[in-house]
Design an enzyme around this catalytic site. Structure first.
Site, PDB file in Angstrom:
ATOM      1  N   TYR A 150       0.834  -1.200   0.000  1.00  0.00           N
ATOM      2  CA  TYR A 150       0.000   0.000   0.000  1.00  0.00           C
ATOM      3  C   TYR A 150       0.871   1.253   0.000  1.00  0.00           C
ATOM      4  O   TYR A 150       0.654   2.186  -0.789  1.00  0.00           O
ATOM      5  CB  TYR A 150      -0.905  -0.026   1.228  1.00  0.00           C
ATOM      6  CG  TYR A 150      -1.825   1.161   1.378  1.00  0.00           C
ATOM      7  CD1 TYR A 150      -2.983   1.272   0.616  1.00  0.00           C
ATOM      8  CD2 TYR A 150      -1.551   2.164   2.300  1.00  0.00           C
ATOM      9  CE1 TYR A 150      -3.849   2.355   0.765  1.00  0.00           C
ATOM     10  CE2 TYR A 150      -2.406   3.247   2.468  1.00  0.00           C
ATOM     11  CZ  TYR A 150      -3.552   3.336   1.695  1.00  0.00           C
ATOM     12  OH  TYR A 150      -4.388   4.406   1.844  1.00  0.00           O
ATOM     13  N   LYS A 154       1.138   4.117  -2.897  1.00  0.00           N
ATOM     14  CA  LYS A 154       0.836   5.523  -2.622  1.00  0.00           C
ATOM     15  C   LYS A 154       2.052   6.407  -2.870  1.00  0.00           C
ATOM     16  O   LYS A 154       1.918   7.555  -3.323  1.00  0.00           O
ATOM     17  CB  LYS A 154       0.333   5.690  -1.190  1.00  0.00           C
ATOM     18  CG  LYS A 154      -1.030   5.045  -0.925  1.00  0.00           C
ATOM     19  CD  LYS A 154      -2.145   5.679  -1.757  1.00  0.00           C
ATOM     20  CE  LYS A 154      -3.515   5.180  -1.307  1.00  0.00           C
ATOM     21  NZ  LYS A 154      -4.622   5.800  -2.076  1.00  0.00           N
TER      22      LYS A 154
END
Length: 244
Positions: A150, A154
């Site tokens: 994640y 990002k």
């Protein structure tokens, strides 16, 4: 305002919490909002919350043709697209050494690849002075245990935002990102224990992300591009080795 003058803003990932807050806050600024989600019922609920001028549509951001069709349908109906706020994303928790290739690929698809696809399909359609706002995360700015994929996605999104901002600045198109910290959403009710770790003593509210999205899509932010606005109650500026 006439059909040709009123700004048209699209919010993708317009289900409850952050997506709906972005849509309603932008609607309050006077834009015509189109709420898009893979769940039509969620999109329609957000459109109702925005008022009678808002509309709803289905889009699958993981499918380029679905994105292309949704964007062109808005242009055909309203004659323009001024702003796009892409809220779509999702985390898969797990230690990096235990992550599977499938989990990695899914995290990259939903947090980075679809943002690339949406931006790529959108920039050529945006009206002069238009903008794109991507929802990133503080996990893309610093390390976070069990957030390897994640956070990597990002961080890639933040790099993409900066590159797109440079490539489109001469056309007057602004590209920015918001990096939320811990936000009190229905899906993260178990995070209430984080309050004491945040300098402001509480988690953020979805409306506080929505208000930043409304600002970044407004004329008040007309000279802001390539930036990441961190909205985390001060959590990311606290030295972890010092008590406050």
């Amino acid at each position: 305002m006439s059909r040709g003058e009123q700004r048209v803003a699209l919010v993708l990932g317009c289900g409850p919490d952050i997506g709906r807050a972005c849509a309603t806050q932008i609607a309050m600024s006077g834009s015509r909002v189109v709420c898009l989600d893979r769940d039509m019922a969620a999109a329609q609920a957000s459109a109702r919350a925005c008022g009678p001028e808002a509309s709803a549509s289905v889009v699958d951001v993981t499918d380029r043709q679905s994105v292309r069709t949704a964007l062109r349908d808005v242009v055909d109906r309203w004659g323009r697209i001024d702003d796009i706020v892409n809220v779509v994303g999702g985390s898969i928790w797990g230690l990096a050494e235990e992550f599977t290739d499938d989990e990695w690929d899914r995290s990259m698809t939903i947090n980075l690849r679809q943002q690339w696809v949406v931006a790529q399909e959108a920039v050529g359609l945006l009206a002069p002075g238009g903008s794109v706002v991507a929802i990133a995360s503080v996990s893309g700015l610093t390390g976070a245990p069990r957030h390897g994929a994640y956070g990597a996605a990002k961080a890639g999104l933040i790099a993409l935002v900066k590159t797109l901002a440079l490539e489109n600045a001469a056309r007057g198109i602004r590209i920015n990102a918001i990096a939320p910290g811990s936000i009190a959403t229905a899906a993260r009710t178990s995070d209430d224990g984080l309050d004491a770790m945040i300098p402001m003593g509480r988690r953020g509210e979805p409306r506080e992300i929505g208000s930043v999205a409304a600002f970044l899509t407004s004329h008040a932010a007309s000279y802001i591009t390539g930036q990441v606005l961190v909205v985390d109650g001060g959590a990311s500026v606290k030295h972890t080795l010092q008590a406050v």
